[in-house]
Design a protein around this motif. Sequence first.
Motif, mmCIF file in Angstrom:
data_model
loop_
_atom_site.group_PDB
_atom_site.id
_atom_site.type_symbol
_atom_site.label_atom_id
_atom_site.label_comp_id
_atom_site.label_asym_id
_atom_site.label_seq_id
_atom_site.Cartn_x
_atom_site.Cartn_y
_atom_site.Cartn_z
ATOM 1 N N PRO B 15 0.556 -1.106 -0.221
ATOM 2 C CA PRO B 15 -0.185 0.343 -0.435
ATOM 3 C C PRO B 15 0.724 1.077 -0.609
ATOM 4 N N ILE B 16 1.681 0.979 0.725
ATOM 5 C CA ILE B 16 2.873 2.370 0.782
ATOM 6 C C ILE B 16 3.538 2.862 -0.824
ATOM 7 N N LEU B 18 2.026 1.565 -3.510
ATOM 8 C CA LEU B 18 0.323 2.534 -3.974
ATOM 9 C C LEU B 18 0.364 3.987 -3.727
ATOM 10 N N LEU B 19 0.598 4.142 -2.528
ATOM 11 C CA LEU B 19 0.560 5.186 -2.269
ATOM 12 C C LEU B 19 1.425 6.470 -3.300
ATOM 13 N N LYS B 20 2.501 6.373 -3.178
ATOM 14 C CA LYS B 20 3.721 6.849 -3.902
ATOM 15 C C LYS B 20 3.126 6.736 -5.541
ATOM 16 N N GLN B 23 1.198 10.052 -6.446
ATOM 17 C CA GLN B 23 0.931 10.759 -6.595
ATOM 18 C C GLN B 23 2.411 11.138 -7.469
ATOM 19 N N GLY B 42 12.088 5.757 1.207
ATOM 20 C CA GLY B 42 13.186 5.167 2.412
ATOM 21 C C GLY B 42 13.380 4.130 3.033
ATOM 22 N N GLY B 103 -10.457 10.934 3.580
ATOM 23 C CA GLY B 103 -10.153 9.978 2.589
ATOM 24 C C GLY B 103 -10.129 8.337 2.597
ATOM 25 N N LYS B 107 -10.311 5.169 -2.007
ATOM 26 C CA LYS B 107 -9.058 4.242 -1.907
ATOM 27 C C LYS B 107 -9.678 2.824 -1.774
#
Lengths: 208, 208
Positions: B15-16, B18-20, B23, B42, B103, B107
């Motif tokens: 999911p991280i 996917l989030l990036k 963006q 990171g 939010g 999603k």
Amino acid sequence: MTENQIPDVVIARLPIYLLKLNQLLRDGQKVVSSAQLSEMIGIPATQIRKDLSWFGGFGKQGSGYDVIHLMDQLKNILNLDRIWQMVVVGAGNLGKAVVEYDGFRQKGFEISAVFDNEPDRIGSRVGHLVVQDVEDLESYIKEHQIYVAALTVPASAAPSVAEKLVKAGVRAILNYAPVRLLMPKNVEISNVDPVLSLQRMTFYLPRK
Amino acid sequence: MTENQIPDVVIARLPIYLLKLNQLLRDGQKVVSSAQLSEMIGIPATQIRKDLSWFGGFGKQGSGYDVIHLMDQLKNILNLDRIWQMVVVGAGNLGKAVVEYDGFRQKGFEISAVFDNEPDRIGSRVGHLVVQDVEDLESYIKEHQIYVAALTVPASAAPSVAEKLVKAGVRAILNYAPVRLLMPKNVEISNVDPVLSLQRMTFYLPRK
């Protein structure tokens, strides 16, 4: 120990270790192996040992870690052997919930003030606090040397409030607003994003 | 692809990604390298490539990932190419904030009902919903085949409500209550714990 060398992802795992150690302590367990921590957290034992080795040795090979000693060390590393005062900006439902949440104080964070810009909220009680005018936010932060803030304003207001916080001296922001905030290098930001947790779990749900 | 082989920590990182990617897409970027994703998140680029290799190849060595294609694949893997109905239990400040949080819908999660046990809350409006009696929780979940729930009740009530949810068929719980809940193996639980984020950030704050 210099802060620059240690990867952020290692630092981010230390509070999880602390949480699990706290659970073990409550259960009366005095010594824990990296294998048991691995089982509890779902991170390989080698990773745990490697993470902790950044800060020197905490246990002898084969004999496990002393729970209380390791907790004390982690608290010291994480700068948690003190209470941090924290301000909350935004006294809507979310802000109220944050102020009333009783998980902060015992973990090192004390909410000392809550702010809003709506006239009908200013002066009202939230938990044990009285909502202050956001106009007084910067002077409060400076006067009380506040480093930590929770941001519970709407997404549209978040960037300008965050800027105010930083200008006044805040260095760590817990951002509940569903918006990415660009911060100077010396300011830490954590986004509370429940969607990431939901999206992890759906992997395990039945497929259509 | 079988669910049992893939480590939970890998799933939790998807999911991280996917989030990036989302963006990047908004910024108009069409191709991304693991090195750029690494910089944004990171996490080492080798880790990102290894995570994605669990699900087959998504890009050619050296040419990067197609942003939209990778997003589609991740959504498919995470079981997110559909909308999940979600119930919220607890209509206090936190429950209200969760219902009003905008939010979730975009999603993949739609809050379809909110429940409480307090007579003065039942029947009141929260966002676009009317608070229902928690007595009707189980029948609602069964009738509408709900798999996902957010738990925003006090810690003392959380274990018994969670048990009800599971009994009625819920398989994924987003737990906001500051208490650990023991769940059967086939039920996923995610604890929303803002303290872990705060405790990460204090590492970087000035020491006394």
